[in-house]
Each structure stands twice: as C-alpha cells, then as structure tokens.
Design an enzyme around this catalytic site. Structure first.
Site, PDB file in Angstrom:
ATOM      1  N   ARG A 278       0.840  -1.198   0.000  1.00  0.00           N
ATOM      2  CA  ARG A 278       0.000   0.000   0.000  1.00  0.00           C
ATOM      3  C   ARG A 278       0.878   1.253   0.000  1.00  0.00           C
ATOM      4  NH1 ARG A 278      -5.172   1.761  -0.893  1.00  0.00           N
ATOM      5  NH2 ARG A 278      -6.147   2.814   0.866  1.00  0.00           N
TER       6      ARG A 278
ATOM      7  N   GLY B  85     -13.492  -1.151  -6.715  1.00  0.00           N
ATOM      8  CA  GLY B  85     -14.722  -0.382  -6.459  1.00  0.00           C
ATOM      9  C   GLY B  85     -14.798   0.291  -5.109  1.00  0.00           C
TER      10      GLY B  85
ATOM     11  N   THR C  89      -4.160  -0.493  -7.068  1.00  0.00           N
ATOM     12  CA  THR C  89      -4.988   0.668  -7.390  1.00  0.00           C
ATOM     13  C   THR C  89      -4.187   1.958  -7.500  1.00  0.00           C
ATOM     14  OG1 THR C  89      -6.946   1.887  -6.637  1.00  0.00           O
ATOM     15  CG2 THR C  89      -5.450   1.155  -4.927  1.00  0.00           C
TER      16      THR C  89
ATOM     17  N   THR D 166     -10.002   0.577  -9.240  1.00  0.00           N
ATOM     18  CA  THR D 166      -8.996  -0.286  -8.652  1.00  0.00           C
ATOM     19  C   THR D 166      -9.067  -1.483  -9.559  1.00  0.00           C
ATOM     20  OG1 THR D 166      -9.351   0.567  -6.414  1.00  0.00           O
ATOM     21  CG2 THR D 166      -8.629  -1.701  -6.532  1.00  0.00           C
TER      22      THR D 166
ATOM     23  N   GLU E  95      -4.065   8.326  -3.728  1.00  0.00           N
ATOM     24  CA  GLU E  95      -4.426   7.484  -2.586  1.00  0.00           C
ATOM     25  C   GLU E  95      -4.575   8.263  -1.284  1.00  0.00           C
ATOM     26  OE1 GLU E  95      -5.986   4.221  -2.635  1.00  0.00           O
ATOM     27  OE2 GLU E  95      -4.321   4.075  -4.052  1.00  0.00           O
TER      28      GLU E  95
ATOM     29  N   SER F  33      -7.896   1.044   3.657  1.00  0.00           N
ATOM     30  CA  SER F  33      -8.356   0.559   2.346  1.00  0.00           C
ATOM     31  C   SER F  33      -9.597  -0.306   2.509  1.00  0.00           C
ATOM     32  CB  SER F  33      -7.229  -0.259   1.719  1.00  0.00           C
ATOM     33  OG  SER F  33      -7.661  -0.901   0.560  1.00  0.00           O
TER      34      SER F  33
HETATM   35  N1  GLY Z   1      -8.390   3.054  -2.967  1.00  0.00           N
HETATM   36  C1  GLY Z   1      -9.483   2.234  -2.670  1.00  0.00           C
HETATM   37  C2  GLY Z   1      -9.247   1.390  -1.479  1.00  0.00           C
HETATM   38  O1  GLY Z   1      -8.119   1.082  -1.167  1.00  0.00           O
HETATM   39  O2  GLY Z   1     -10.188   1.058  -0.804  1.00  0.00           O
END
Ligand code: GLY
Length: 561
Positions: free
Chosen positions: A98, A462, A388, A370, A409, A441
């Site tokens: 991430r 999504g 994503t 994503t 993000e 997330s």
């Molecule tokens: N960027 C969407 C998620 O990580 O939930």
C-alpha cells in the site's frame, strides 16, 4: 421419451435436454493454470508466463505490469495494493504494498489556516499522491515465489507499451468517462488524446515513455526507488509544488502481514488484514449471518436483501471508527469479530424495519477504480491481488517523461473528521494522516478453504463496494451453489452505512422486492450503474477442475495456461 412434432420442435426438445449453458457465460476451465483479470491482453500475458514454466508469482508480476499498460485506469506502476498468496509448504501470506503518506504530510495537510478542508487537494494535483508501493510489492513476489528472470516478466508490458495495442470497448468507455481529468494535464493528454479527441475503440494506444520506464525497471526495481524512473517522478512532483521526496521513495518498505483467518460455517475464510478494512468488514458481515438460513430465504428475496443490507450497515459503521494502519493505531479486530459481539449485532437487526441511526451524506459521483487479478498455476500456487491508483487514472497526472500515472491514494485517509472522501466514506481518528502511514483501504483479496483445500480465490475493485461485491460473490458460490461465472455476474447491491442509501444495479431488484424492502424502511439510491469487476477462480466438485470467471460487467477475460 422424445417426440417430434415437426423438425423445429424436435430440435428444441433435444437441445434443451443436452445443453447446460446458463444466462451468463460458462466459466473457463483448465487442468493447468488460469489467469483472471480485467484485461484480456494482460490475462493472456499471464497465461504465456505460466506456459513458459513461470509460477503464479511470476505471472502476477507480468500481469501487474501489463495492466499498467492495457488497463491504465487502475493497473499501475505509480500506485499500490495487496497480494494474498497460497503456496505449498507454507501458510498463506499477505503482502502489503500500500502507498504511504509522504514525510511532509500530517493530519492538517489538506486544511487551511481556518481549519477548512480543501477536499479536491487529496484527489487531484501533485499533493494527492502517496508513496507508490507497486514496484516493491511485485519485486517481493518475484524474489520470494518467482522462478523466471525479472526481465522476462516485464518484457511483455514493455512491448505492449512500445508497439501499442488496439483499444477495446471497455477501455474506450473508461477513457471517455475520465476524459475531462485526462485532458487537464499536458503530459497525460499527449498519451491518451489523438488529434483533439480521447483515443477510442479500434484505435492503437502507444505509450513510448512508459515503454522506456519499463525498460529501465527491467534492469531492477531499484530504478523506481533510487534510480532514473524515481528521479524523474520526484523532479516533476517537486516542480509542481508536491511534497513527495526522494527520501520518501528510497525509504518505502513492503510489509508482510498475517492475513485474517476465520471459520465460517464449514469453511475457512482467509482475507485482508488492516490497513485494509476489507477483510474485517467481510468477516463481520459473514459472521452476523452465520446462523441464518439464507438458503431458505433464497438469493434476491426481500428477506435476503434486507438482512444482508442491515449487516452491511453495521459492519461499515464499525469500519468508520475502528480501523487504521496497524503500525500507527490499534485495530480491535478480535473484539469486532468476536462471535458473541457479532451475534449481539445480529440480534439488533429487525427483519421488518430498516435501521436509520444514520447521518446524511452523499454517495460518490466519480467512478472509483482499482483492479483485481487472480492467478493459479498448475502446482497450486494461487495469488489474489488487488492494486490501485485510487480514483480512475489516479490524479490524472502522468509524471513528465515517464508515462507513469500518479495515484491519489491520500484521499483514502481521513482528511478531516466528519468530512466524507470520494467514496462518500466518513472515517475516524485512527485513519488521520501521519508521515509514513498507510491509508485505510477496502481492498479485499480473499481465499476460502474447505478443510485443507483451497476452493475459492477472489477479489474486486470499487472502493467500499469491493467488500460487498466480494461478500455477495462468496455467498452466491458457497450458499446458493452458483458456478463461479454466475456468482460473479449475479446482480449486486451495496450499503455502506453512511450515506443511508441502498444502491442496487439496473434490473437487480424486481419491483415487488423493491416495494417489500421500501415497506421495511430501506431507502434506495436509484442510479443506473453497475459496480465491481470480480475476478475469481473456484474449484468445481463436479468437473474436478478449477474454473475461472471474469465479471461480465467489464471487458476482462480468463486465460488458460
Ligand atoms: N483506494 C481504494 C481502497 O483502497 O479502498
């Protein structure tokens, strides 16, 4: 007994007696490996790597880079994600790549001197990007579980970027949807526009700068964190008053975590831990439904939709308060998934009246994006990967000269307590910005076991709808015994507690069911859109083979080794 009343009738009779095709496509099946992704070209790249003797991890690296070329709205080099890995000889692992907040960002990063929020700054512009983790995440997959040379895995993506490929309907629609964003940045416009119009179906998309960046990365992932590619990204960000620094990039670290693991009925579900809320919310929804006779209610019945909606509200209400990056804050997972707590939460649900202890808010107008892929090789190694840029095409900014789109993000953090992010999510203190912290997330790469056997691997894009897309696909497969393509294609619905609206897909609820739900107090959001793009593999007991499905909502495909 077969009776022919003339040629046509006789034919119909014998066809219906022999064909087993359903309302959706048949799943793809293969005795060897399978690759399900949002892009038919990327799936085929993955299958070719498997045919060359690569592992699922090798294929995941190749697909991850190929999607950055062929599905640029979410496939990425400049974003981040999570991978769940099942490999023989060890427990399942969760690789957290991430993005992190830059060192210069803190809880007030998007607030002005009066404490007012500039909501757009976490979504567009050079201050919206977190430190990208994708290259480091894919490199770790390769180092730990790969067999083929790194360069071999990046070469298909480089060639696709260099020579281009023909844009299909799904990509054309995606580019069209985001054309305003893409037009706003000169570097991005240069790539995705031709003679003043956004590239359309049937045209060739060539990405020469991206090809050069991938060629540099072929020499090693360090090119991103310490070498020429990273330097070009940082130079462009700093020239445009962003804060991401060379030190942020060079100090980025992938984190290997224990996945969440819980029994559910006769199964075991293995899924994403924090900093994703996805796994915990999924397990909370399932946990509340543990004792309900869902089979008797029936898929799509008013009782089923109502009950599942109420569990979604409760689980998302907990999401808003209790989760954040576990390196920075505690996540009381054991308490939230305690069977006694979940049984109490279930007991509060009325089957005749919807709960409304909810503040108003707005669902997103933007298309959250994503992308997920699931890969299994012929030795059983399985990877469920969601990654994503956050919104479609992230910030919409391509770092000058690199062909690489920058993520937005940072909008997944709580920019201000009480304000909602682009997904309409209102989040808590635990998810405030801090240097080096990972934003919360909803990504939910998931496995399901029956005994010791892996029987299902899935995930979806999504934003917050990811969790409910995964939950419903899992229930469709395990409770209603749909084949994996039917399970992915069946109409879905989504509730995220706030805003207090039940989103359902076009024709997803029949008018009688909708009326019955309205009578119980459910409030609907009538919006003609689908959500999620499930990419899943499932073991089929009858066929004694693995089967794969790419959601019919998008243009993806399953490729066989
Ligand atoms: N960027 C969407 C998620 O990580 O939930």
């Amino acid at each position: 007994m077969k009776k022919c009343l003339g040629l046509n009738l006789c034919l119909v009779w014998s066809l219906s007696a022999t064909l087993t095709l359903g309302a959706t496509r048949a799943p793809v099946t293969n005795a060897k490996g399978l690759v399900a992704s949002s892009s038919p070209i990327a799936s085929e790249v993955g299958a070719q790597i498997l045919r060359q003797g690569g592992t699922a991890a090798d294929a995941a690296v190749a697909v991850g880079f190929a999607l950055a070329v062929t599905w640029p709205s979410a496939g990425n080099i400049g974003g981040g994600g999570f991978a769940l890995i099942h490999a023989d000889g060890g427990p399942d692992r969760f690789i957290d790549y991430r993005e992190t907040a830059p060192a210069a960002a803190g809880p007030d990063f998007y607030l002005n001197a009066k404490g007012e929020l500039d909501a757009s700054a976490s979504r567009v512009g050079y201050r919206a990007s977190g430190v990208p983790g994708t290259v480091a995440g894919l490199a770790l997959l390769h180092k730990r579980w790969g067999k083929l040379p790194w360069k071999t895995l990046l070469e298909p993506a480089r060639k696709l970027a260099e020579s281009g490929f023909i844009v299909d309907q799904a990509l054309a629609e995606s580019l069209q949807h985001s054309q305003e964003l893409l037009e706003g940045n000169a570097e991005t416009r240069k790539i995705f526009f031709k003679k003043g119009h956004v590239i359309g179906r049937g045209e060739r998309l060539i990405q020469k700068d991206l090809a050069r960046s991938i060629a540099a990365l072929e020499r090693g992932p360090e090119a991103f964190y310490e070498g020429s590619v990273g330097k070009a990204i940082i130079a462009d960000i700093q020239k445009n008053r962003g804060v991401l620094s060379a030190k942020d990039l060079s100090s980025y670290k992938v984190v290997e975590r224990e996945p969440l693991r819980r029994k559910w009925r006769d199964f075991e579900v293995v899924t994403a831990p924090p900093p994703s809320s996805g796994g915990a919310v999924l397990l909370a929804i399932l946990g509340m439904l543990e004792k309900d006779n869902l089979e008797a209610m029936g898929s799509g019945s008013a009782d089923y939709v109502h009950l599942l909606t109420e569990t979604m509200k409760k689980a998302f209400a907990d999401r808003s308060t209790w989760f954040g990056d576990p390196t920075f804050v505690s996540n009381p997972i054991d308490k939230l998934l305690d069977p006694v707590y979940l049984a109490k939460r279930r007991s509060e649900i009325s089957m005749t009246a919807a709960a409304h202890d909810i503040k108003p808010g707005e669902l997103p107008g933007e298309k959250p994006d994503t992308t997920h892929f699931t890969i299994r090789d012929s030795h059983g190694m399985t990877i469920s990967n969601t990654y994503t840029l956050n919104g479609s095409y992230g910030t919409g900014i391509v770092a000058k000269g690199t062909g690489i789109l920058l993520n937005n993000e940072m909008d997944d953090f709580t920019s201000k307590i009480g304000a909602s992010n682009m997904f309409g999510l209102t989040q808590g203190k635990r998810n405030l910005i801090a240097p080096g912290k990972r934003p919360l997330s909803s990504m939910t790469p998931t496995f399901v076991y029956r005994g010791k056997d892996l029987i299902l691997a899935l995930g979806a894009p999504g934003g917050p709808t990811i969790i409910n897309s995964v939950a419903q696909t899992l229930l469709n497969r395990l409770v209603f015994h749909m084949d994996i393509q039917q399970a992915a294609d069946a109409p879905r619905f989504h509730h995220q507690w706030m805003p207090d609206k039940l989103l359902y897909e076009p024709f997803g609820l029949n008018p009688d069911t909708k009326k019955a739900l309205e009578a119980r107090g459910q409030i609907f959001r009538d919006e003609a859109r689908t959500f999620g793009d499930v990419e899943a593999l499932a073991w089929d007991d009858e066929l004694r083979l693995w089967t794969g499905a790419s959601d019919s909502r998008n243009g993806g495909a399953v490729a066989a080794e």
